[in-house]
Design a protein around this motif. Sequence first.
Motif, mmCIF file in Angstrom:
data_model
loop_
_atom_site.group_PDB
_atom_site.id
_atom_site.type_symbol
_atom_site.label_atom_id
_atom_site.label_comp_id
_atom_site.label_asym_id
_atom_site.label_seq_id
_atom_site.Cartn_x
_atom_site.Cartn_y
_atom_site.Cartn_z
ATOM 1 N N ASP A 4 -12.916 12.858 -17.042
ATOM 2 C CA ASP A 4 -11.563 12.346 -17.299
ATOM 3 C C ASP A 4 -10.530 13.457 -17.209
ATOM 4 O OD1 ASP A 4 -12.426 9.800 -17.592
ATOM 5 O OD2 ASP A 4 -12.411 9.791 -19.782
ATOM 6 N N LYS A 7 -9.973 14.270 -13.595
ATOM 7 C CA LYS A 7 -9.186 13.199 -12.973
ATOM 8 C C LYS A 7 -7.712 13.314 -13.360
ATOM 9 C CE LYS A 7 -8.823 8.166 -12.712
ATOM 10 N NZ LYS A 7 -9.379 6.868 -13.206
ATOM 11 N N ASN A 8 -7.444 13.554 -14.644
ATOM 12 C CA ASN A 8 -6.053 13.682 -15.097
ATOM 13 C C ASN A 8 -5.386 14.902 -14.473
ATOM 14 O OD1 ASN A 8 -6.139 11.408 -16.729
ATOM 15 N ND2 ASN A 8 -6.862 12.550 -18.530
ATOM 16 N N THR A 11 -4.628 14.084 -10.898
ATOM 17 C CA THR A 11 -3.529 13.121 -10.836
ATOM 18 C C THR A 11 -2.187 13.836 -10.964
ATOM 19 O OG1 THR A 11 -4.890 11.361 -11.786
ATOM 20 C CG2 THR A 11 -2.502 11.091 -11.922
ATOM 21 N N ARG A 12 -2.103 14.749 -11.922
ATOM 22 C CA ARG A 12 -0.855 15.501 -12.111
ATOM 23 C C ARG A 12 -0.605 16.438 -10.928
ATOM 24 N NH1 ARG A 12 -2.110 18.346 -17.088
ATOM 25 N NH2 ARG A 12 -3.969 17.076 -17.353
ATOM 26 N N LYS A 15 0.833 14.323 -8.203
ATOM 27 C CA LYS A 15 2.208 13.981 -8.569
ATOM 28 C C LYS A 15 3.147 15.140 -8.208
ATOM 29 C CE LYS A 15 1.402 10.648 -12.313
ATOM 30 N NZ LYS A 15 1.623 10.344 -13.745
#
Length: 278
Positions: A4, A7-8, A11-12, A15
Amino acid sequence: MKNDSIKNWLTRFFKGVFIALGFILPGVSGGVLAAILGLYERMLNFMANIRQNFKRDFWYFVPVGLGGIVGIILLSNPLEYLLTTYKAIILWGFAGAIVGTLPSLFRESAKEGRQRSDWYIFAGTVVFGGLFLYNMTAIFGEMPVNFFSWLLAGGLIALGIIVPGLSPSNLLLYLGLFDPMIKGFKSADLGVFIPMAVGGLIALMLFSKIMHYLLQNFHAKVYHFILGIVVVSTLLIVIPPVADYSGFTVVSMLISTFLFAIGVWLGYWMSHLEQKYK
C-alpha cells in the motif's frame, strides 16, 4: 515498504508528473491541476504552516516533487521542438488555453461581490501594466538569463500554484525566460533547476500566507488585478517581438485559429474541473 505504501508513493509520483504540465505549459495552471488531484489544500496548508507537521508533510510531497522533475524533463523535448519550429502557431494555441480560463477567473473575481473600484483596478492593470510590460525591454534592456532571473521564474511558477487559474508561463514567455528555461529543463541543467526550485520555495513560503490574507480581505481586488495581468500577458505573447510571423502563411493562420479554438475549449474544461474538485 508495504504494498500500500509503494502504491501511494507511486500515485503521488505520477500526480507530480501530471502537475508538471502546469509548470511549463502556458494556459495550464499548476494550482488547478493540484486541486484536481486533491493536493492543493494540503500543499497550501503545508506552506502556510511549515513548522506544523513538517516531517510528515515533507515526506508526503517528496514523490510529488520527484514526479514533477521527471515530468518537466520528459515534456521539455517535444515542447522545445514545437516552439523552435512552429512558435507563432503554438503560441496561439497557448493563448486560447489562457482565454478559456477567463470566464472562471471572472466568476471567481465576483465571488464576494464586485465594486466599481474593482473595475478601475482591472482597467488600470490592463492599461498601465500593458504599457509597462510592452516597454519593459526598452526601459530596462533585455532581461539577463542568470541565477537571479531563474529565482524570479521559480517564484512566478509558484504563484501559479498558490493562485489556481493563474498561468505564469505567458509572463515567462514575454520576459524571454521561457525558451531558455525549456532548454535547461531538457538538458536537466542544475543551473536552472536549483535556483528555480529555491525561488519557488521562497515564493511559496512567503506568499502563501500573504495571498491567504489578501484573498480573505481583498478578494475581488486581488482577482481583478490578476485578470488584468492575464489579459495583458496573453495579448503580448501573440504580438511581435515574442511571436515571429516571418513566413506566416494562410495555412499557418488557419492552423493557428484551429489551435486557438482547441485551446479555449481546453482552458474552459480545465477551469470546470477545478470548480468540481477544488
